[in-house]
Design an enzyme around this catalytic site. Structure first.
Site, PDB file in Angstrom:
ATOM      1  N   GLY A  20       0.772  -1.243   0.000  1.00 57.62           N
ATOM      2  CA  GLY A  20       0.000   0.000   0.000  1.00 57.62           C
ATOM      3  C   GLY A  20       0.802   1.290   0.000  1.00 57.62           C
ATOM      4  O   GLY A  20       0.348   2.293  -0.544  1.00 57.62           O
ATOM      5  N   ASP A  38       0.847   3.267   4.483  1.00 58.73           N
ATOM      6  CA  ASP A  38      -0.221   3.981   3.786  1.00 58.73           C
ATOM      7  C   ASP A  38      -1.307   4.424   4.764  1.00 58.73           C
ATOM      8  O   ASP A  38      -1.754   5.561   4.746  1.00 58.73           O
ATOM      9  CB  ASP A  38      -0.831   3.112   2.667  1.00 58.73           C
ATOM     10  CG  ASP A  38      -1.268   1.727   3.130  1.00 58.73           C
ATOM     11  OD1 ASP A  38      -1.013   1.351   4.290  1.00 58.73           O
ATOM     12  OD2 ASP A  38      -1.881   1.006   2.319  1.00 58.73           O
ATOM     13  N   ASP A  51      -5.335   1.776  10.542  1.00 54.36           N
ATOM     14  CA  ASP A  51      -6.773   1.609  10.733  1.00 54.36           C
ATOM     15  C   ASP A  51      -6.995   1.162  12.185  1.00 54.36           C
ATOM     16  O   ASP A  51      -7.072   1.984  13.093  1.00 54.36           O
ATOM     17  CB  ASP A  51      -7.246   0.582   9.696  1.00 54.36           C
ATOM     18  CG  ASP A  51      -8.734   0.353   9.676  1.00 54.36           C
ATOM     19  OD1 ASP A  51      -9.472   1.100  10.326  1.00 54.36           O
ATOM     20  OD2 ASP A  51      -9.185  -0.593   8.995  1.00 54.36           O
ATOM     21  N   LYS A  70      -7.112   6.550  10.741  1.00 57.07           N
ATOM     22  CA  LYS A  70      -8.538   6.572  11.085  1.00 57.07           C
ATOM     23  C   LYS A  70      -8.644   6.540  12.602  1.00 57.07           C
ATOM     24  O   LYS A  70      -8.704   5.456  13.205  1.00 57.07           O
ATOM     25  CB  LYS A  70      -9.229   5.323  10.515  1.00 57.07           C
ATOM     26  CG  LYS A  70      -9.347   5.297   8.998  1.00 57.07           C
ATOM     27  CD  LYS A  70     -10.013   3.990   8.562  1.00 57.07           C
ATOM     28  CE  LYS A  70     -10.214   3.907   7.070  1.00 57.07           C
ATOM     29  NZ  LYS A  70     -10.632   2.542   6.660  1.00 57.07           N
ATOM     30  N   PHE A  99     -13.908   3.219   4.150  1.00 58.26           N
ATOM     31  CA  PHE A  99     -12.918   2.585   3.299  1.00 58.26           C
ATOM     32  C   PHE A  99     -12.457   3.518   2.185  1.00 58.26           C
ATOM     33  O   PHE A  99     -13.274   4.154   1.524  1.00 58.26           O
ATOM     34  CB  PHE A  99     -13.494   1.300   2.702  1.00 58.26           C
ATOM     35  CG  PHE A  99     -12.468   0.443   2.033  1.00 58.26           C
ATOM     36  CD1 PHE A  99     -11.608  -0.340   2.780  1.00 58.26           C
ATOM     37  CD2 PHE A  99     -12.362   0.428   0.654  1.00 58.26           C
ATOM     38  CE1 PHE A  99     -10.646  -1.129   2.167  1.00 58.26           C
ATOM     39  CE2 PHE A  99     -11.405  -0.362   0.023  1.00 58.26           C
ATOM     40  CZ  PHE A  99     -10.544  -1.135   0.778  1.00 58.26           C
ATOM     41  N   ASP A 140      -5.576  -0.346  -2.152  1.00 62.57           N
ATOM     42  CA  ASP A 140      -6.357  -1.158  -3.068  1.00 62.57           C
ATOM     43  C   ASP A 140      -7.725  -1.539  -2.516  1.00 62.57           C
ATOM     44  O   ASP A 140      -7.945  -1.572  -1.307  1.00 62.57           O
ATOM     45  CB  ASP A 140      -5.620  -2.467  -3.365  1.00 62.57           C
ATOM     46  CG  ASP A 140      -5.657  -3.430  -2.174  1.00 62.57           C
ATOM     47  OD1 ASP A 140      -5.232  -3.035  -1.085  1.00 62.57           O
ATOM     48  OD2 ASP A 140      -6.157  -4.569  -2.341  1.00 62.57           O
ATOM     49  N   ARG A 165      -4.888   0.733  -7.028  1.00 57.47           N
ATOM     50  CA  ARG A 165      -3.609   1.229  -6.493  1.00 57.47           C
ATOM     51  C   ARG A 165      -2.991   2.301  -7.385  1.00 57.47           C
ATOM     52  O   ARG A 165      -2.212   3.124  -6.932  1.00 57.47           O
ATOM     53  CB  ARG A 165      -2.598   0.084  -6.368  1.00 57.47           C
ATOM     54  CG  ARG A 165      -2.951  -0.962  -5.327  1.00 57.47           C
ATOM     55  CD  ARG A 165      -1.723  -1.802  -5.019  1.00 57.47           C
ATOM     56  NE  ARG A 165      -2.048  -3.055  -4.353  1.00 57.47           N
ATOM     57  CZ  ARG A 165      -2.183  -3.193  -3.035  1.00 57.47           C
ATOM     58  NH1 ARG A 165      -2.058  -2.151  -2.247  1.00 57.47           N
ATOM     59  NH2 ARG A 165      -2.455  -4.367  -2.509  1.00 57.47           N
TER      60      ARG A 165
HETATM   61  P1  5GP Z   1      -4.837  -2.180  10.568  1.00 51.64           P
HETATM   62  O1  5GP Z   1      -3.974  -3.324  10.998  1.00 51.64           O
HETATM   63  O2  5GP Z   1      -4.349  -0.834  11.077  1.00 51.64           O
HETATM   64  O3  5GP Z   1      -6.275  -2.407  10.900  1.00 51.64           O
HETATM   65  O4  5GP Z   1      -4.841  -2.129   9.006  1.00 51.64           O
HETATM   66  C1  5GP Z   1      -3.690  -2.085   8.329  1.00 51.64           C
HETATM   67  C2  5GP Z   1      -3.810  -2.329   6.854  1.00 51.64           C
HETATM   68  O5  5GP Z   1      -5.159  -2.556   6.410  1.00 51.64           O
HETATM   69  C3  5GP Z   1      -3.354  -1.113   6.106  1.00 51.64           C
HETATM   70  O6  5GP Z   1      -1.949  -1.075   5.979  1.00 51.64           O
HETATM   71  C4  5GP Z   1      -4.062  -1.274   4.783  1.00 51.64           C
HETATM   72  O7  5GP Z   1      -3.324  -2.115   3.942  1.00 51.64           O
HETATM   73  C5  5GP Z   1      -5.379  -1.933   5.149  1.00 51.64           C
HETATM   74  N1  5GP Z   1      -6.456  -0.929   5.278  1.00 51.64           N
HETATM   75  C6  5GP Z   1      -6.997  -0.417   6.402  1.00 51.64           C
HETATM   76  N2  5GP Z   1      -7.954   0.485   6.117  1.00 51.64           N
HETATM   77  C7  5GP Z   1      -8.022   0.554   4.772  1.00 51.64           C
HETATM   78  C8  5GP Z   1      -8.810   1.340   3.856  1.00 51.64           C
HETATM   79  O8  5GP Z   1      -9.661   2.174   4.197  1.00 51.64           O
HETATM   80  N3  5GP Z   1      -8.567   1.118   2.534  1.00 51.64           N
HETATM   81  C9  5GP Z   1      -7.647   0.233   2.083  1.00 51.64           C
HETATM   82  N4  5GP Z   1      -7.509   0.108   0.774  1.00 51.64           N
HETATM   83  N5  5GP Z   1      -6.881  -0.509   2.913  1.00 51.64           N
HETATM   84  C10 5GP Z   1      -7.072  -0.343   4.241  1.00 51.64           C
HETATM   85 MG    MG Z   2      -5.144  -3.972   0.865  1.00 52.84          MG
HETATM   86 MG    MG Z   3      -0.412  -0.785   4.547  1.00 55.65          MG
END
Ligand code: 5GP
Ligand code: MG
Ligand code: MG
Length: 175
Positions: free
Chosen positions: A46, A101, A104, A132, A153, A160, A166
């Protein structure tokens, strides 16, 4: 309105907004790391576009490596974090800058930081283009945030939806 695979998205951050914010982040990092000889770890897939643009805005000697972790399926987090792949460069006694990137839930970043600490770096800081705050479930600190965004999202500029989107120049939000 933009269709990516089977879902509709709308423009959320323009090319110009991204560029201007990345210049500011690059300026801060140049200042903070000018004499620290950092190692930048870009988190694939990402962060590739953000990383590329951010690196051009950093005026300081640095080394780079690409690593990969995965925890996400389609539009929801599975919470299943896999291994860190590709950490070939020694980071012991080095100042590490992780470039992501998006943070979340923060679970991936939490895991990554824990893994990297096993290599005894001098410091670790986190740069994330997007954060977020409402979705955050860990106490991970993102030191440099591009944009705080609502818990929706997003796709584009490296991010992606099921592998698609992407290559988009801007960031789009799910309708
Ligand atoms: P986390 O572990 O913080 O929940 O999520 C990490 C990964 O989930 C990010 O590096 C990303 O690849 C994916 N991700 C989380 N939220 C989004 C979003 O809104 N859009 C996209 N495309 N990927 C997300
Ligand atoms: Mg992804
Ligand atoms: Mg990522």
């Amino acid at each position: 309105m933009l269709k990516v695979k089977d879902k509709e998205f709308e423009l959320y951050l323009s090319e110009r907004q991204l560029r201007e914010r990345i210049q500011v982040l690059g300026g801060k990092l140049s200042e903070d790391y000018k004499s620290k000889d950092p190692v930048v770890l870009g988190v694939l897939n990402g962060a590739f576009m953000f990383l590329s643009d951010l690196m051009k805005e950093i005026d300081a000697p640095l080394q780079m490596a690409f690593i990969k972790i995965a925890s996400y399926e389609a539009t929801r987090s599975t919470g299943q974090v896999k291994e860190v792949i590709g950490l070939s460069m020694g980071i012991g006694d080095r100042h590490v800058i992780i470039v992501e990137d998006i943070v979340d839930t923060g679970r991936s970043m939490d895991y990554l930081i824990k893994k990297l600490k096993e290599h005894s770096p001098s410091s670790i800081s986190v740069v994330s283009l997007l954060l977020k705050p409402e979705a955050l479930e860990s106490d991970v600190v993102v030191d440099y945030v591009g944009f705080e965004i609502p818990n929706k999202f997003v796709v584009g500029y490296g991010l992606d939806y099921d592998g698609y989107g992407r290559n988009l120049k801007e960031i789009y939000q799910l309708k």
